[in-house]
Design an enzyme around this catalytic site. Structure first.
Site, PDB file in Angstrom:
ATOM      1  N   GLY A  57       0.831  -1.199   0.000  1.00 34.76           N
ATOM      2  CA  GLY A  57       0.000   0.000   0.000  1.00 34.76           C
ATOM      3  C   GLY A  57       0.861   1.243   0.000  1.00 34.76           C
ATOM      4  N   CYS A  84       5.302  -6.151   1.765  1.00 32.58           N
ATOM      5  CA  CYS A  84       5.642  -4.722   1.742  1.00 32.58           C
ATOM      6  C   CYS A  84       4.951  -3.986   2.890  1.00 32.58           C
ATOM      7  CB  CYS A  84       5.297  -4.128   0.370  1.00 32.58           C
ATOM      8  SG  CYS A  84       6.069  -2.518   0.072  1.00 32.58           S
ATOM      9  N   TYR A  85       3.926  -3.176   2.616  1.00 38.00           N
ATOM     10  CA  TYR A  85       3.194  -2.502   3.694  1.00 38.00           C
ATOM     11  C   TYR A  85       2.627  -3.527   4.670  1.00 38.00           C
ATOM     12  CZ  TYR A  85      -0.352   0.392   6.023  1.00 38.00           C
ATOM     13  OH  TYR A  85      -1.132   1.046   6.962  1.00 38.00           O
ATOM     14  N   HIS A 171       8.252  -7.758  -3.230  1.00 38.95           N
ATOM     15  CA  HIS A 171       7.007  -8.159  -3.899  1.00 38.95           C
ATOM     16  C   HIS A 171       7.206  -9.492  -4.627  1.00 38.95           C
ATOM     17  CE1 HIS A 171       4.626  -4.469  -3.288  1.00 38.95           C
ATOM     18  NE2 HIS A 171       5.810  -3.870  -3.280  1.00 38.95           N
ATOM     19  N   GLU A 173       4.936 -11.240  -5.930  1.00 45.19           N
ATOM     20  CA  GLU A 173       3.903 -11.422  -6.960  1.00 45.19           C
ATOM     21  C   GLU A 173       4.315 -10.897  -8.324  1.00 45.19           C
ATOM     22  OE1 GLU A 173       2.839  -7.400  -5.016  1.00 45.19           O
ATOM     23  OE2 GLU A 173       3.832  -9.276  -4.504  1.00 45.19           O
ATOM     24  N   ASP A 229     -16.615 -14.083 -22.923  1.00 42.21           N
ATOM     25  CA  ASP A 229     -17.248 -14.145 -21.610  1.00 42.21           C
ATOM     26  C   ASP A 229     -18.648 -14.754 -21.700  1.00 42.21           C
ATOM     27  OD1 ASP A 229     -14.961 -12.792 -20.876  1.00 42.21           O
ATOM     28  OD2 ASP A 229     -15.946 -10.838 -20.812  1.00 42.21           O
ATOM     29  N   LYS A 368     -10.099 -12.622 -16.814  1.00 42.98           N
ATOM     30  CA  LYS A 368     -10.266 -12.919 -18.234  1.00 42.98           C
ATOM     31  C   LYS A 368      -9.431 -14.126 -18.685  1.00 42.98           C
ATOM     32  CE  LYS A 368     -12.031 -10.666 -21.220  1.00 42.98           C
ATOM     33  NZ  LYS A 368     -13.343 -10.733 -21.888  1.00 42.98           N
TER      34      LYS A 368
END
Length: 512
Positions: A57, A84-85, A171, A173, A229, A368
């Site tokens: 954040g 992180c945060y 991070h 990710e 979709d 998606k």
């Protein structure tokens, strides 16, 4: 779709990468959802969370008004990974020390491991990680041990295995942390005891069972647009209830060139579904006459869709269920109790309050790329699965200002040229979306030694993984040159082509 037995909740503290964390967890075959930082312990229990991940954040944990979770969450006994945060938050809330170090770490950084830790099991003692912070944990809380350091972060990783609490300053990710997914797997499999059981086959089977439970023996209709979709939703529901399903393809006159014919051919020929083709161009254009506000456009189109579906349902009788191809990003962007509305999607925020349908949205928890995988598993043809996303309101939100038949014809022709040239260059699968926009202005030009005063066309092409963020595509000059030349020469009423080079954020992919 019902929630799987094992769910990881990503607690969002305003992170740029909250959606990416959720996607990376899903790539590890464990289901994940995003919740706001003020989520209650009761809500966490209701969602059946197996573990929590505290996101990054933009705030400093020690500043006034910094977002903090309910302190009882950390007493629930659930495994928690702070990133992180979130890492700094765990440290501060549990008695550690967080301070600005005077040296910020942004970008690639070398992490040095300090002994064996659950998160770093089987990994080298030195590895590259991606940092983005100004504060640092300089003292771990009591009960934690430091498992990683960098030159500017004395406690770049820490863990209290007894309480199942873990934190990393970097991070994991992002792709710039090469071993990041392995770190997440260690947390999910070894710390949280999750199983990699959330596969595409399990998603489809679970969704089909839920549809059968909800719908029973009732009839159901599906709003079919021809995009991946709604197509995936239709095939999934057909798998679950067979001929109880009737697909309704509403040709609202806002489609791309040749689209109506392609949709009808695909679903009649490939899937032998009950399909009703409603040609409703006139009624939609009448409703849109003089409408310029994009939110009003979306809501008008969303309402008119529902009215068409209601009329079809009345003819079919005893049809109370409506299938929609709503996705997770649609829910987030349209605004929820905890998320600001960016824009109303016609199938979410644009729905009328007085509609008489019970919605069936089997894809509403998916991104998606996950929908594409489901479509492939269900046997959809490649031209549908890998078709670039197209908004439900269609070309109406790619015409800035009032929508008219004349503008639609111009934009349809220009857009077809963009797609043809992108495909010709072999870029169609690499680009998330590529299309034309018709602004509500005219510009001076010269054609055949004569002055023209005609519309410009803007070209929008972006790369993305899930539409939550996007970057403008670096199209080759020769491709842009062919698009510009063809549009100006072949589309009457256009005398200029411009290129949109904005990222999302701060822009959105669509202009309206």
């Amino acid at each position: 779709m019902t929630r799987p037995e094992e769910t990881i909740l990503v607690v969002d503290f305003g992170a740029q990468y909250a959606q990416l964390i959720a996607r990376r967890v899903r790539e590890c075959k464990v289901y994940s959802e995003i919740v706001p930082y003020n989520v209650t312990p009761e809500e966490i229990e209701r969602r059946g969370a197996k573990a929590l991940i505290f996101s990054g954040g933009p705030s400093s944990v020690y500043e006034t008004g910094a977002p903090k979770p309910n302190p009882d969450i950390m007493k629930m006994g659930l495994p928690i990974l702070g990133i992180c945060y979130g890492h700094q938050l765990l440290a501060r809330e549990l008695g550690g020390k967080v301070e600005p170090t005077g040296t910020r770490e942004y970008g690639k950084t070398e992490l040095k491991l300090a002994g064996n830790g659950i998160l770093f099991e089987g990994q080298p003692v030195s590895q590259a990680v991606w940092m983005s912070h100004g504060d640092a944990v300089i003292g771990a809380p009591k009960g934690f041990r430091t498992t990683g350091r960098t030159d500017s972060s004395p406690v770049a990783a820490m863990e209290d295995a007894k309480r199942k609490l873990y934190g990393v300053q970097f991070h994991p990710e992002v792709i710039h942390t090469p071993l990041g997914k392995d770190i997440l797997k260690n947390f999910l499999y070894n710390a949280a005891d999750c199983l990699p059981s959330w596969t595409m086959v399990s998603i489809i089977e679970q969704a089909a069972e839920e549809i059968q439970r909800v719908v029973g023996k009732n009839k159901i209709i599906c709003g079919l647009s021809g995009g991946v979709d709604s197509a995936t939703a239709a095939v999934l529901v057909h798998k679950a209830v067979g001929d109880q399903l009737t697909c309704v393809f509403v040709d609202h006159g806002l489609l791309r060139k040749g689209e109506a014919e392609q949709v009808e051919d695909t679903f009649r020929r490939h899937f032998h579904m009950n399909l009703i083709h409603v040609k409703a161009q006139e009624r939609f254009l009448k409703r849109l006459e003089g409408v310029t506000d994009p939110e009003v456009k979306r809501k008008t189109i969303g309402e008119e869709f529902i009215r068409v579906f209601e009329e079809v349902a009345a003819d079919l009788k005893d049809t109370d269920f409506l299938v929609q191809g709503t996705l997770y990003p649609d829910i987030i962007e349209s605004g929820t109790r905890d998320a600001a509305r960016i824009k109303s999607h016609h199938n979410v925020g644009g729905l009328p309050e007085d509609m008489n349908f019970t919605l069936v949205e089997p894809l509403r928890s998916l991104f998606k790329d996950e929908v594409r995988c489901a479509g492939e598993e269900l046997g959809l043809p490649e031209e549908i699965v890998w078709r670039q996303p197209f908004p439900g309101p269609g070309l109406a939100i790619r015409i800035i200002g009032a929508v008219t038949a004349e503008k639609l014809d111009m934009l349809r022709d220009a857009d077809a040229i963009v797609i043809e040239e992108i495909k010709r260059a072999g870029l169609y699968r690499e680009i998330w979306q590529s299309f034309a926009i018709l602004p509500d202005i005219k510009t001076v030009g010269v054609m055949g030694d004569e002055r023209t005063y005609a519309y410009p066309v803007a070209i929008r092409a972006v790369t993305s993984e899930d539409a939550m963020t996007a970057d403008w595509a670096r199209l080759p000059y020769e491709v842009m040159e062919r698009i510009s030349s063809r549009v100006i020469n072949e589309v009457k009423g256009i005398n200029r082509v411009v290129l949109d080079i904005s990222s999302k954020p701060p822009a959105t992919i669509e202009w309206e």
